[in-house]
Design an enzyme around this catalytic site. Structure first.
Site, PDB file in Angstrom:
ATOM      1  NE  ARG A  66      -3.019   0.466   3.225  1.00  0.00           N
ATOM      2  CZ  ARG A  66      -2.394   0.838   4.335  1.00  0.00           C
ATOM      3  NH1 ARG A  66      -2.036   1.966   4.581  1.00  0.00           N
ATOM      4  NH2 ARG A  66      -2.494   0.059   5.498  1.00  0.00           N
ATOM      5  CE1 TYR A  72     -14.861  12.027 -15.753  1.00  0.00           C
ATOM      6  CE2 TYR A  72     -14.593  12.021 -13.499  1.00  0.00           C
ATOM      7  CZ  TYR A  72     -14.691  11.356 -14.710  1.00  0.00           C
ATOM      8  OH  TYR A  72     -15.210  10.039 -14.828  1.00  0.00           O
ATOM      9  CG  ASP A  87      -8.063  16.222 -14.695  1.00  0.00           C
ATOM     10  OD1 ASP A  87      -7.095  15.569 -15.733  1.00  0.00           O
ATOM     11  OD2 ASP A  87      -8.969  15.869 -14.279  1.00  0.00           O
ATOM     12  CE  LYS A 101     -11.447   8.434 -18.322  1.00  0.00           C
ATOM     13  NZ  LYS A 101     -11.608   9.577 -17.676  1.00  0.00           N
TER      14      LYS A 101
END
Ligand SMILES: *Cc1c(COP(=O)(O)O)cnc(C)c1O
Length: 404
Positions: free
Chosen positions: A70, A123, A195, A220
């Protein structure tokens, strides 16, 4: 034994020569100093935990050993190192999704009473976080309209700690002046996060334009094959140190997804060059079609947008917004006639996709809110893949011909 802060952590990656260009850098990937047992391809460390040296006292600095996946995993660090160098930052962190990266960043950097300035057309997932989650923790969020975002100086106050910008935007591909936002944020001591999902580090470098953080949905273009979910944040050490360093919010990237991402990045520069070319050629061809009212792409909205895009982008990308003259009634027949372009949400993959924001990502908005964002009822977003441009033009043109 020196305290951890007294010296930098031991480097895990061997730098390429600094004269190497981005395409070469991507093809070669990140290289560990221990050479991964000689493996040319970066291996997958599919492990949750690691052997700790038997003598705990041998570990001078916990940053020099792996403890638990993690917190750190070698396979995840590979594409982190590559994205760091590509965006020109000091540190990069990968997360399980784009929203994992964005939520960890926001939740780590604000506290009650802070003000966040953000673009109203961000977004959808990011907007939900800003308008539903952050206010529950006493954070004040101010959303900027398109007009306000063009003069960002007026948006910032001495309480603004963080600003969030997206350029180009989804789905209307408006562009905003990143350097100007960075100066406005700087003047009140706020951080600017951009972003960079739509542009990719190939087409735009937010950090070089003055932003403090570049955020990505690596799902993406960076992943590029519609087969993984991932997110990234890149920036200066002093800022990234504050972004959930132990991943206590619990969204680290899985080693297998990191392996796929690292492999996909090898072709990022080639893919983006083709997306740029397809965007340019398809936009020009469709703008002439009688069934099309308008085609939006970065720089198309106004002379101001064109000037900003020319200044801060090296390519315009492969996403277009097509507004059909026939309005909403023309959308379904158009989508049904497509033979190559898939009807699906998401973007940035090698195969072309078409989606209808007013019926999917933006369906919760009222007609007035859609209009405010420049989303006409007949708007179809097309994410052009890397197919041959003539094939895409033919498929889209034939589907439009039925309505002209
Ligand atoms: C898809 C997307 C996100 C969210 O990323 P996920 O990987 O789906 O969590 C954030 N920002 C932009 C611009 C996006 O397109």
């Amino acid at each position: 034994m020196s305290p951890p802060e007294a010296r930098p952590a031991r480097p895990r990656f061997a730098p390429l020569p600094e004269w190497v260009g981005p395409t070469t850098r991507l093809v070669h990937g990140a290289r560990r100093v221990d050479r991964n047992a000689g493996s040319v391809v970066f291996p997958i460390y599919q492990t949750s935990t690691y052997h700790y040296p038997a003598e705990h006292s041998e570990v001078a600095d916990p940053r020099d050993v792996y403890l638990y996946s993690r917190m750190a995993n070698p396979t995840v660090e590979g594409p982190e190192e590559l994205l760091r160098s590509l965006e020109g930052g000091e540190t990069a962190r990968l997360f399980a999704t784009g929203m994992g990266a964005i939520s960890a960043t926001l939740l780590s950097l604000v506290r009650p009473g802070d003000e966040v300035v953000a673009l109203a057309s961000l977004y959808g997932g990011t907007l939900d976080l800003l308008t539903e989650t952050l206010p529950r923790f006493g954070v004040v969020v101010r959303l900027a309209s398109d007009a306000e975002a063009r003069a960002p100086e007026r948006l910032f106050t001495e309480r603004t700690r963080l600003a969030l910008l997206e350029s180009p935007t989804n789905p209307t591909l408006r562009v905003y002046d990143i350097a100007r936002w960075a100066r406005a944020a700087d003047s009140v001591g706020a951080l600017l996060a951009v972003d960079n999902t739509f542009a990719t580090p190939i087409n735009q470098s937010p950090l070089a334009l003055g932003a403090d953080l570049a955020l990505h949905s690596a799902t993406k273009y960076l992943g590029g094959h519609a087969d993984l979910l991932a997110g990234a944040v890149v920036g200066a050490d002093r800022v990234l140190r504050r972004v959930d360093p132990r991943f206590s919010l619990g969204a680290p990237l899985d080693p297998f997804a990191a392996f796929l991402l690292h492999r996909s990045l090898k072709t990022l520069a080639l893919r983006v060059a083709r997306h740029n070319e397809n965007g340019r050629r398809v936009a020009a061809a469709l703008a002439r079609h009688p069934a099309v009212a308008r085609v939006d792409y970065p720089g198309s909205a106004s002379a101001d947008d064109e000037a900003v895009a020319a200044r801060q982008m090296r390519g315009r990308g492969g996403v277009l917004a097509l507004t059909l003259r026939g309005g909403e009634a023309a959308v379904d027949p158009f989508l049904h006639r497509l033979r190559l372009v898939h009807v699906a949400s998401s973007l940035g993959g090698v195969e072309s996709l078409a989606s209808v924001p007013s019926l999917t990502s933006h369906r919760h908005l009222t007609p007035a809110e859609l209009a405010e964002r420049g989303i006409a009822p007949g708007l179809v977003r097309i994410s052009l893949g890397i197919e041959e441009p003539d094939d895409l033009i033919r498929d889209l043109t034939e589907a439009l011909d039925a309505h002209s």
